[in-house]
Design an enzyme around this catalytic site. Structure first.
Site, PDB file in Angstrom:
ATOM      1  N   ARG A 204       0.813  -1.232   0.000  1.00 35.65           N
ATOM      2  CA  ARG A 204       0.000   0.000   0.000  1.00 35.65           C
ATOM      3  C   ARG A 204       0.839   1.272   0.000  1.00 35.65           C
ATOM      4  NH1 ARG A 204      -2.689  -3.382   3.483  1.00 35.65           N
ATOM      5  NH2 ARG A 204      -4.546  -4.290   2.544  1.00 35.65           N
ATOM      6  N   LYS A 226       2.407  11.319 -11.630  1.00 35.98           N
ATOM      7  CA  LYS A 226       1.489  10.453 -12.379  1.00 35.98           C
ATOM      8  C   LYS A 226       2.219   9.146 -12.661  1.00 35.98           C
ATOM      9  CE  LYS A 226      -1.561  13.553 -14.941  1.00 35.98           C
ATOM     10  NZ  LYS A 226      -2.017  13.956 -16.282  1.00 35.98           N
ATOM     11  N   GLU A 268       8.477  18.428 -25.717  1.00 36.59           N
ATOM     12  CA  GLU A 268       7.838  18.855 -24.456  1.00 36.59           C
ATOM     13  C   GLU A 268       8.473  20.152 -23.934  1.00 36.59           C
ATOM     14  OE1 GLU A 268       5.188  17.291 -23.459  1.00 36.59           O
ATOM     15  OE2 GLU A 268       5.351  15.165 -23.991  1.00 36.59           O
ATOM     16  N   LYS A 310       6.868  22.726 -14.773  1.00 34.15           N
ATOM     17  CA  LYS A 310       5.994  21.608 -14.413  1.00 34.15           C
ATOM     18  C   LYS A 310       5.711  21.611 -12.916  1.00 34.15           C
ATOM     19  CE  LYS A 310       4.464  17.035 -15.110  1.00 34.15           C
ATOM     20  NZ  LYS A 310       4.574  15.769 -15.799  1.00 34.15           N
ATOM     21  N   GLU A 320      -5.035  17.460 -11.468  1.00 34.42           N
ATOM     22  CA  GLU A 320      -5.545  17.866 -12.780  1.00 34.42           C
ATOM     23  C   GLU A 320      -7.030  18.205 -12.774  1.00 34.42           C
ATOM     24  OE1 GLU A 320      -3.605  15.974 -16.058  1.00 34.42           O
ATOM     25  OE2 GLU A 320      -5.277  16.375 -17.402  1.00 34.42           O
ATOM     26  N   ARG A 324      -3.529  21.853 -14.730  1.00 31.54           N
ATOM     27  CA  ARG A 324      -2.559  20.840 -15.157  1.00 31.54           C
ATOM     28  C   ARG A 324      -2.848  20.352 -16.582  1.00 31.54           C
ATOM     29  NH1 ARG A 324       0.115  15.951 -11.511  1.00 31.54           N
ATOM     30  NH2 ARG A 324       1.481  15.206 -13.161  1.00 31.54           N
ATOM     31  N   ASN A 328      -1.004  19.628 -21.631  1.00 33.30           N
ATOM     32  CA  ASN A 328      -1.335  18.754 -22.757  1.00 33.30           C
ATOM     33  C   ASN A 328      -1.488  19.501 -24.071  1.00 33.30           C
ATOM     34  OD1 ASN A 328      -1.343  16.244 -21.440  1.00 33.30           O
ATOM     35  ND2 ASN A 328      -3.314  16.728 -20.504  1.00 33.30           N
ATOM     36  N   HIS A 331      -1.489  17.612 -27.339  1.00 33.53           N
ATOM     37  CA  HIS A 331      -1.598  16.188 -27.033  1.00 33.53           C
ATOM     38  C   HIS A 331      -2.884  15.549 -27.566  1.00 33.53           C
ATOM     39  CE1 HIS A 331       1.902  16.924 -24.613  1.00 33.53           C
ATOM     40  NE2 HIS A 331       1.916  15.717 -24.103  1.00 33.53           N
ATOM     41  N   HIS A 335      -2.202  12.488 -29.532  1.00 31.18           N
ATOM     42  CA  HIS A 335      -2.688  11.146 -29.164  1.00 31.18           C
ATOM     43  C   HIS A 335      -3.445  10.522 -30.322  1.00 31.18           C
ATOM     44  CE1 HIS A 335      -2.472  12.095 -24.585  1.00 31.18           C
ATOM     45  NE2 HIS A 335      -1.326  11.611 -25.038  1.00 31.18           N
ATOM     46  N   HIS A 348       6.402   9.720 -28.766  1.00 30.14           N
ATOM     47  CA  HIS A 348       5.407  10.621 -28.181  1.00 30.14           C
ATOM     48  C   HIS A 348       5.693  12.101 -28.512  1.00 30.14           C
ATOM     49  CE1 HIS A 348       2.537  12.210 -25.337  1.00 30.14           C
ATOM     50  NE2 HIS A 348       3.496  12.867 -24.714  1.00 30.14           N
TER      51      HIS A 348
HETATM   52  N1  LIG Z   1       3.886  10.265 -15.865  1.00 31.99           N
HETATM   53  C1  LIG Z   1       3.838  11.296 -16.668  1.00 31.99           C
HETATM   54  O1  LIG Z   1       3.508  12.414 -16.276  1.00 31.99           O
HETATM   55  C2  LIG Z   1       4.252  11.086 -18.091  1.00 31.99           C
HETATM   56  C3  LIG Z   1       4.474  12.199 -18.914  1.00 31.99           C
HETATM   57  C4  LIG Z   1       4.940  11.969 -20.214  1.00 31.99           C
HETATM   58  C5  LIG Z   1       5.145  10.670 -20.656  1.00 31.99           C
HETATM   59  N2  LIG Z   1       4.884   9.613 -19.823  1.00 31.99           N
HETATM   60  C6  LIG Z   1       5.108   8.233 -20.254  1.00 31.99           C
HETATM   61  O2  LIG Z   1       6.499   8.089 -20.541  1.00 31.99           O
HETATM   62  C7  LIG Z   1       6.672   7.087 -21.530  1.00 31.99           C
HETATM   63  C8  LIG Z   1       7.616   7.609 -22.576  1.00 31.99           C
HETATM   64  O3  LIG Z   1       8.844   7.883 -21.959  1.00 31.99           O
HETATM   65  P1  LIG Z   1      10.211   7.944 -22.763  1.00 31.99           P
HETATM   66  O4  LIG Z   1      10.030   8.822 -23.941  1.00 31.99           O
HETATM   67  O5  LIG Z   1      11.268   8.229 -21.790  1.00 31.99           O
HETATM   68  O6  LIG Z   1      10.316   6.456 -23.364  1.00 31.99           O
HETATM   69  P2  LIG Z   1      11.063   5.123 -22.841  1.00 31.99           P
HETATM   70  O7  LIG Z   1      11.004   5.011 -21.385  1.00 31.99           O
HETATM   71  O8  LIG Z   1      10.494   4.012 -23.649  1.00 31.99           O
HETATM   72  O9  LIG Z   1      12.582   5.359 -23.292  1.00 31.99           O
HETATM   73  C9  LIG Z   1      12.885   5.486 -24.643  1.00 31.99           C
HETATM   74  C10 LIG Z   1      13.998   4.521 -25.048  1.00 31.99           C
HETATM   75  O10 LIG Z   1      15.255   5.031 -24.620  1.00 31.99           O
HETATM   76  C11 LIG Z   1      15.952   4.035 -23.873  1.00 31.99           C
HETATM   77  N3  LIG Z   1      16.776   4.758 -22.925  1.00 31.99           N
HETATM   78  C12 LIG Z   1      16.378   5.374 -21.791  1.00 31.99           C
HETATM   79  N4  LIG Z   1      17.396   6.065 -21.267  1.00 31.99           N
HETATM   80  C13 LIG Z   1      18.459   5.877 -22.057  1.00 31.99           C
HETATM   81  C14 LIG Z   1      19.786   6.345 -22.033  1.00 31.99           C
HETATM   82  N5  LIG Z   1      20.219   7.196 -21.102  1.00 31.99           N
HETATM   83  N6  LIG Z   1      20.631   5.922 -23.001  1.00 31.99           N
HETATM   84  C15 LIG Z   1      20.191   5.102 -23.985  1.00 31.99           C
HETATM   85  N7  LIG Z   1      18.937   4.646 -24.082  1.00 31.99           N
HETATM   86  C16 LIG Z   1      18.085   5.038 -23.120  1.00 31.99           C
HETATM   87  C17 LIG Z   1      14.862   3.190 -23.291  1.00 31.99           C
HETATM   88  O11 LIG Z   1      15.337   1.925 -22.895  1.00 31.99           O
HETATM   89  C18 LIG Z   1      13.881   3.135 -24.452  1.00 31.99           C
HETATM   90  O12 LIG Z   1      14.313   2.198 -25.400  1.00 31.99           O
HETATM   91  C19 LIG Z   1       5.284   6.759 -22.062  1.00 31.99           C
HETATM   92  O13 LIG Z   1       4.874   5.519 -21.535  1.00 31.99           O
HETATM   93  C20 LIG Z   1       4.404   7.874 -21.518  1.00 31.99           C
HETATM   94  O14 LIG Z   1       3.084   7.461 -21.281  1.00 31.99           O
HETATM   95  C21 LIG Z   1       4.445   9.806 -18.557  1.00 31.99           C
HETATM   96 ZN   LIG Z   2       3.546  14.556 -23.368  1.00 37.33          ZN
END
Ligand SMILES: NC(=O)c1ccc[n+]([C@@H]2O[C@H](COP(=O)([O-])OP(=O)(O)OC[C@H]3O[C@@H](n4cnc5c(N)ncnc54)[C@H](O)[C@@H]3O)[C@@H](O)[C@H]2O)c1
Ligand SMILES: [Zn+2]
Length: 447
Positions: A204, A226, A268, A310, A320, A324, A328, A331, A335, A348
């Site tokens: 929990r 999030k 972003e 942020k 949100e 917040r 987006n 987005h 999306h 993304h």
């Molecule tokens: N929680 C939130 O507020 C929020 C906001 C935006 C996005 N997200 C989420 O984040 C995800 C996307 O994140 P992302 O763009 O980081 O993608 P990701 O986590 O898939 O990373 C992208 C790629 O880069 C690789 N990688 C990571 N760090 C590296 C490094 N230092 N050197 C070499 N390779 C590396 C990873 O293994 C992966 O293959 C989505 O699932 C999205 O929904 C969440």
């Molecule tokens: Zn985004």
């Protein structure tokens, strides 16, 4: 084929114009301007901020050799022992974001946020060979009482699901993690979201620390709490708001990041400038080449400023209820591209970039922004090597279908984040002429 930049321009020229962008009265460095909004026009107060003054706790004020803006061509490197600290102000759940080069070589930054003696590092097959040893060393250096376990997950958005999440719980239970353990997310947004959700649910709720290693995670996903996983029927549908103990951003990790992933994160960064920080946008216009060249000081500054923006939005609207949602921008269109084109085709940030161009186009059609803003947005995204139009396969119908199920639909009305007024101002509203949306979709889609 999607409409070309020049034809977008010619369509836009026919729209009514606003006076040229002017500086906000409150946009003096260190001040914030709260714009008062007209009812019916804008659904919520939008905080315009050109230079953020965050409340900083004690000596956690903003700091450092890297806090000042760098300009194009700068070769200055960041002082590895100086970090910027941005505080996320959430009362007794407040936490620091450490930003700097070489921070994984400073064990104290991590150890001071570890509760108890047991740590579980959650990472993936790509990141583990690059940074896991370093992180374990930082966690245990000079502290023989700490024991560290790790779980290495498969890499990719496709694995951001319940099955993979169970692997984290399996490891946590097998290695007898207790209530006082700490989960550490080492990776991009996928790992951060999954590890955060695992920490929220395990016993929990246990402590967790974010070590984001993509630009996307460093400027966006690791901040704000999030967390979650995907369901086969939709992205991020299962999750929780759960804040970390701290976020540790070692900008050196970006040196191994593929170019396309770096550019995706820049999408972003541009967003923050457009929705609330005109001065930051102007800085980006001068420093985009330095960012692409991974200049450490430029990256550290862009990350710091993004996190400040942020953090401020999250502090005002953690769950949100309105403000917040402005994070987006682009987005809803983005999306739709991710869904319509198929996940994984575009990153993304790439989909968001094309989506922002569409939101900006629509804002201009509504007569809400000057055409110089439209040109500047196209220009900066092109500089960042990001797309400025959706992929050719996207049709008006595909956009409409995807947008109909957007989380921002309320009572059948699609609310959008649109720019309005001088650079750095946006609105979150359902009160716009539907024709402008239709015209934008037709301008960017072949059919
Ligand atoms: N929680 C939130 O507020 C929020 C906001 C935006 C996005 N997200 C989420 O984040 C995800 C996307 O994140 P992302 O763009 O980081 O993608 P990701 O986590 O898939 O990373 C992208 C790629 O880069 C690789 N990688 C990571 N760090 C590296 C490094 N230092 N050197 C070499 N390779 C590396 C990873 O293994 C992966 O293959 C989505 O699932 C999205 O929904 C969440
Ligand atoms: Zn985004």
């Amino acid at each position: 084929m999607a409409v070309s930049t020049s034809s977008i321009h010619s369509t836009l020229r026919s729209s009514p114009k606003l006076p040229a962008a002017t500086r906000l009265p409150g946009s003096v460095s260190g001040h914030r301007a709260v714009l008062s909004l007209r009812r019916g026009d804008l659904d919520l107060p939008i905080l315009a901020s050109s230079s953020i003054s965050l409340r900083s706790a004690g000596n956690r004020s903003r700091i450092s050799a890297i806090a000042s803006p760098v300009t194009e061509g700068t070769t200055r490197t960041a002082d590895s022992k100086v970090s910027t600290i941005v505080e996320v102000d959430l009362g007794n759940r407040s936490y620091p974001i450490y930003i700097g080069s070489g921070l994984l070589d400073e064990p104290d930054l991590l150890q001071r946020h570890v509760h108890g003696k047991r740590v579980l590092v959650v990472t993936n097959t790509t990141i583990a060979p690059l940074y896991l040893d370093k992180v374990i060393k930082a966690l245990t250096h000079g502290n023989s009482k700490i024991s560290v376990e790790s779980v290495i997950l498969p890499d990719g958005e496709a694995y951001k699901n319940m099955e993979t999440l169970m692997k984290v719980f399996d490891k946590a239970i097998e290695s007898r993690m207790d209530r006082r353990c700490t989960f550490v997310a080492l990776g991009g947004g996928v790992i951060g979201d999954m590890c955060g959700f695992a920490a929220a649910a395990f016993l929990r709720g246990v402590n967790f620390i974010q070590i984001p290693t993509t630009l996307m995670a460093q400027v966006d996903s690791s901040v704000g709490g999030k967390t979650g996983i995907n369901h086969p029927l939709g992205k991020n549908l299962i999750g929780a708001f759960f804040q970390p103990q701290s976020v540790l951003i070692d900008t050196d990790t970006l040196n191994t990041l593929p170019e396309r992933e770096l550019a995706s994160g820049l999408g972003e960064v541009v967003k923050y400038g457009l929705i609330r920080d005109a001065e930051f946008f102007e800085w980006q216009e001068k420093n985009m080449q330095a960012l692409l060249a991974r200049d450490p000081s430029a990256l550290a500054y862009a990350i710091k400023r993004s996190c400040e923006n942020k953090a401020e939005v999250v502090a005002l609207d953690e769950k949100e209820s309105g403000l917040r949602a402005t994070l987006n921008l682009g987005h809803t269109f983005g999306h739709a591209i991710e869904t319509g084109f198929g996940y994984g085709q575009w990153l993304h940030g790439e989909a968001v970039a094309a989506g922002m161009v569409m939101a900006v186009d629509m804002s201009h059609r509504l007569g809400w922004i000057d055409d110089t803003i439209v040109k500047r947005v196209l220009n900066i995204l092109q500089q960042a090597k990001l797309p400025t139009a959706p992929p050719e396969m996207m049709t008006v119908e595909k956009f409409k279908t995807a947008m109909a199920v957007d989380k921002k639909v309320a009572d059948g009305l699609l609310r959008l984040i649109l720019l309005k007024g001088p650079l750095g101002n946006c609105v979150f509203t359902g009160n716009y002429d539907r024709k402008a949306l239709d015209d934008t979709l037709h301008a960017f889609c072949k059919s």
